[in-house]
Design a protein around this motif. Structure first.
Motif, PDB file in Angstrom:
ATOM      1  N   LYS A  39       1.133  -1.398  -0.080  1.00  0.00           N
ATOM      2  CA  LYS A  39       0.030   0.216  -0.214  1.00  0.00           C
ATOM      3  C   LYS A  39       0.573   0.967   0.477  1.00  0.00           C
ATOM      4  O   LYS A  39       0.361   1.603  -0.126  1.00  0.00           O
ATOM      5  CB  LYS A  39      -1.406   0.324   1.534  1.00  0.00           C
ATOM      6  N   SER A  42       5.004   3.308  -5.308  1.00  0.00           N
ATOM      7  CA  SER A  42       4.090   3.865  -5.741  1.00  0.00           C
ATOM      8  C   SER A  42       4.832   4.439  -6.889  1.00  0.00           C
ATOM      9  O   SER A  42       6.303   4.233  -6.919  1.00  0.00           O
ATOM     10  CB  SER A  42       2.868   5.126  -5.398  1.00  0.00           C
ATOM     11  N   ASN A  44       7.520   6.920  -8.561  1.00  0.00           N
ATOM     12  CA  ASN A  44       7.830   8.061  -8.389  1.00  0.00           C
ATOM     13  C   ASN A  44       8.304   8.672  -9.820  1.00  0.00           C
ATOM     14  O   ASN A  44       7.654   8.352 -10.894  1.00  0.00           O
ATOM     15  CB  ASN A  44       9.078   7.816  -7.431  1.00  0.00           C
ATOM     16  N   GLU A  49       9.461   2.101  -9.251  1.00  0.00           N
ATOM     17  CA  GLU A  49       8.780   2.071  -7.893  1.00  0.00           C
ATOM     18  C   GLU A  49       8.960   2.435  -6.870  1.00  0.00           C
ATOM     19  O   GLU A  49      10.867   2.356  -6.627  1.00  0.00           O
ATOM     20  CB  GLU A  49       8.253   0.438  -7.797  1.00  0.00           C
ATOM     21  N   ASP A  52       7.144   7.033   0.125  1.00  0.00           N
ATOM     22  CA  ASP A  52       7.227   8.057   0.198  1.00  0.00           C
ATOM     23  C   ASP A  52       7.896   8.324   1.137  1.00  0.00           C
ATOM     24  O   ASP A  52       7.704   7.929   2.620  1.00  0.00           O
ATOM     25  CB  ASP A  52       5.674   8.640   1.063  1.00  0.00           C
TER      26      ASP A  52
END
Length: 322
Positions: A39, A42, A44, A49, A52
């Motif tokens: 989760k 993501s 960037n 991949e 954050d």
């Protein structure tokens, strides 16, 4: 020992050659081991991949995944806002200390339970002992002055059977001492580690946090959290890292026959001159400054010993196993 990943053209060659984190993070494999990480992953702006790194929950989940995938740690957790260290840099310190111990061991880094290492300020995360034990089979004592950090580290050990008997946590009950009350009479260590408090005051620590938040593109908030966290004792002490390391040097004189190499990370290059002067006053036999690099950041640790070359070799013959 720990699992190695396939090398790619993205290898981070500035990390130690034995560092398992020289490749880019393989998030697909990490998520297989730690599904909760998914989760936070993501794409960037560079099309890769990533997570954050301004999100403390994402960093914590990534650490869990790395420790499970590379070091076989099934349970790892820390209290909210405690230091959540970047794993690759912590691994580098361990590997360079292994090289340091190898200097008096015919150039071979030592492995096995005969090696004992003391981690000063092990924190709630217990990362240095975990990596050192899983990579080299060394035994560790981790000390901390924070009771909650001590209990957190102890809980990590208790919930990972592979660590029991290999890592012992000790609570430092005196804010005036570093080694005193931790190193017992007749007890010997091949090395000590330390990541000393960086800042000289709470205000300085808060200002540093604000700068990092700005660098991460975040607005300053009242809560002042940061991705890697940190409690007061982890982030600052009166006089900052220079005062802390000088105290460590002064106190090491009392235990000079019980430890082969004392070491400490030094974050600020400007700290070095004061540290070198303290080492001269302590009349150590040998000093080494070992530089490490993670990305664009250059870090270092200073190591000192009271043993001459012959004594170092004799120590190794008696204590180190190859």
């Amino acid at each position: 020992m720990a699992q190695k990943s396939k090398k790619t053209h993205t290898e981070k060659t500035n990390l130690h050659v034995r560092n398992l984190h020289r490749d880019r993070y393989d998030f697909k494999r990490l998520i297989q081991d730690t599904p909760e990480l998914a989760k936070f992953v993501s794409i960037n702006p560079y099309g890769d991949e990533s997570v954050d790194f301004s999100n403390p929950d994402a960093v914590k989940s990534l650490n869990k995944a790395l420790l499970k995938h590379f070091y076989g740690i099934s349970y790892w957790d820390i209290p909210e806002n405690y230091l959540c260290p970047p794993i690759p840099g912590r691994a580098d310190y361990i590997h360079y200390v292994a090289d340091l111990l190898g200097l008096s061991n015919q150039g071979k880094f030592p492995v096995g339970k005969a090696i004992r290492v003391l981690d000063i300020g092990t924190g709630a995360n217990c990362v240095y002992p975990i990596i050192g034990h899983r990579e080299y089979g060394w035994r560790f004592v981790g000390s901390d002055i924070d009771a909650l950090a001590y209990h957190s580290a102890s809980r990590i050990i208790e919930n990972n059977p592979s660590l029991e008997g290999a890592i012992e946590c000790r609570l430092q009950t005196s804010s005036q001492h570093i080694f005193k009350g931790i190193i017992k009479p007749g007890e010997f260590f091949d090395a000590t580690l330390c990541n000393p408090p960086f800042h000289a005051s709470l205000a300085e620590a808060q200002a540093g946090t604000a700068r990092k938040l700005t660098n991460l593109g975040l607005k300053k908030t009242g809560k002042q959290t940061l991705n890697f966290g940190g409690q007061n004792a982890e982030l600052w002490c009166p006089g900052g890292e220079e005062a802390f390391v000088k105290k460590m040097i002064s106190e090491s004189v009392e235990f000079k026959e019980q430890c082969l190499w004392f070491t400490s990370l030094i974050s600020k290059k400007t700290t070095l001159s004061g540290v070198y002067a303290a080492l001269k006053t302590a009349k150590v036999f040998e000093v080494k400054t070992i530089e490490m690099a993670q990305g664009q950041k250059v870090s270092r640790f200073v190591a000192w010993t009271f043993f001459d070359k012959n004594q170092q070799t004799e120590w190794s013959k008696k204590r180190l196993s190859v």
